[in-house]
Design an enzyme around this catalytic site. Sequence first.
Site, short mmCIF file in Angstrom:
data_model
loop_
_atom_site.label_atom_id
_atom_site.label_comp_id
_atom_site.label_asym_id
_atom_site.label_seq_id
_atom_site.Cartn_x
_atom_site.Cartn_y
_atom_site.Cartn_z
N GLU A 1 0.80 -1.23 0.00
CA GLU A 1 0.00 0.00 0.00
C GLU A 1 0.83 1.28 0.00
OE1 GLU A 1 -2.89 -0.12 3.15
OE2 GLU A 1 -3.87 -1.91 2.35
N GLU B 1 -5.47 -8.51 0.79
CA GLU B 1 -6.12 -8.18 2.08
C GLU B 1 -7.59 -7.87 1.83
OE1 GLU B 1 -4.47 -4.98 4.47
OE2 GLU B 1 -2.43 -5.69 4.08
C1 FCB Z 1 -4.38 -2.04 5.55
C2 FCB Z 1 -3.02 -2.43 6.05
C3 FCB Z 1 -3.02 -3.52 7.07
C4 FCB Z 1 -4.18 -3.40 8.03
C5 FCB Z 1 -5.47 -3.19 7.30
C6 FCB Z 1 -6.68 -3.08 8.18
O1 FCB Z 1 -4.35 -0.74 5.09
O2 FCB Z 1 -2.21 -2.87 4.97
O3 FCB Z 1 -1.77 -3.52 7.70
O4 FCB Z 1 -3.92 -2.46 8.97
O5 FCB Z 1 -5.39 -2.05 6.52
#
Ligand code: FCB
Length: 471
Positions: free
Chosen positions: A193, A377
């Site tokens: 990210e 994620e």
């Molecule tokens: C993302 C992050 C991860 C976590 C999630 C909820 O932005 O990559 O580390 O904190 O959010």
Amino acid sequence: MANDASAVFDTLSPAVSKGSPADPFTPPADSSLWRKNFLLGAATASYQIEGAVNEDGRLPSIWDTFSAIPGKVLAGDTGAVACDHYHRWEADVEMLASLGLEGYRLSIAWPRVMDAAGAPNRKGIDFYKRLLNRLKEKGITTFVTLYHWDLPQHLEDRGGWLNRDTAYRFADYADLMSCELAGTVDAWTTLNEPWCSAYLGYGNGHHAPGLANDRFATQAMHHLLLAHGLAVPVLRANDPASQKGIVANIGRGTADSDSAADQRAAHLFEVQHNAWILDPLLKGSYPQDLFELWPGTEPLVLDGDMETISAPLDFLGINYYFRTNVASDGAHGFRDVPLEGVERTQMGWEVYPDGLRDLLIGFKETYHNLPPIYITENGMASDDEVTDGRVEDTQRISFLKRHLAAVDQAIKAGVDIRGYFLWSLMDNFEWAFGYERRFGVVHVDYSTQKRTIKRSAELVEKFLQERKAKA
Ligand code: FCB
């Protein structure tokens, strides 16, 4: 897209659905998730779980510094102990394997493996060797992120991501790690990210190192992307058998009205959240609309940088959480207009699976060279409690089911999506929100470090067992 992922599930008759009311997770029989080669795993990140911040030669990171400043992190929490994974990694790997999860996405703490002069820190490197070897023994596919936000503080002291030199230091770090760990990593991701590192770290200051200037954000982004671009050929040379990619968080922006100004605002929201990262990677240029939003913030780009940044990727990791409803701010940009009456999580984020599907399909249309995708994620925070040894995280189960349905719809619409990682394997240090926000499919009691498998993890495990049995 008119289709609503949740509605699809609501209308499934029991005859078509593999799930029963007692099993609110298992995907329907025609879901692509039943494909054996669709990788289902869980993710974590070093600073969020490891703790042991002063052990075995680990140097301070920007998150140690930032979280020590009063007011920066909820309740003054820090990652000093976190889930104590540095000491409990063996039991954690057993737990991961016992859940039948097929993939594990972890990150390496840069300050643990290199000293300030760039020399290897053997003890830190050995920790990751042991961990990755054990994961390999268990047959778990490993996705290793080199940078999940824990920049060594000594590099921040020299300007951090505002200093072009940090990109070259990152390539050195990638060189060391890929020489040391080649053969134990299935997929390398350079950065997690970059939007958060650049914007939250240097643009609005909500994250470490806590600077707030739009011009800083665009320059930091450029150096982050350059770091990625410089690292990819190094990883390819040292570890040719593994896949190489990067992870981007993406945001869905919808317009509060049909007015041209609000439609433009939603477009600019997505430029700022998505195209700012994906255009340089996949088109070799920054979106010019970004500089309409932030006039005069063009980064300094040297000859050859955009070619370095846009070299082909083996895969793109996508992190998705929620959508934002926006309207024009009356000037160059957008302002959030939170919708009322919508489902939200403990973070206050709207549950909006269609956003994931629509963005993925949109990317396929926009980027003709879109690499294969892994959802690296997706998940949600809830205020989970252990009652009689159990955690009934009902909202998470429904959340996961609906988002996996959205992924299935994108696959059926022709997007090449190869896997999905739950965020997160276990509750952990949620950055500026500390330990209050629980994203895990495993509950962590921070006073005892006891792990309790939540109902969501049990259901994922059950599905994976069924899938294996069918294969
Ligand atoms: C993302 C992050 C991860 C976590 C999630 C909820 O932005 O990559 O580390 O904190 O959010």
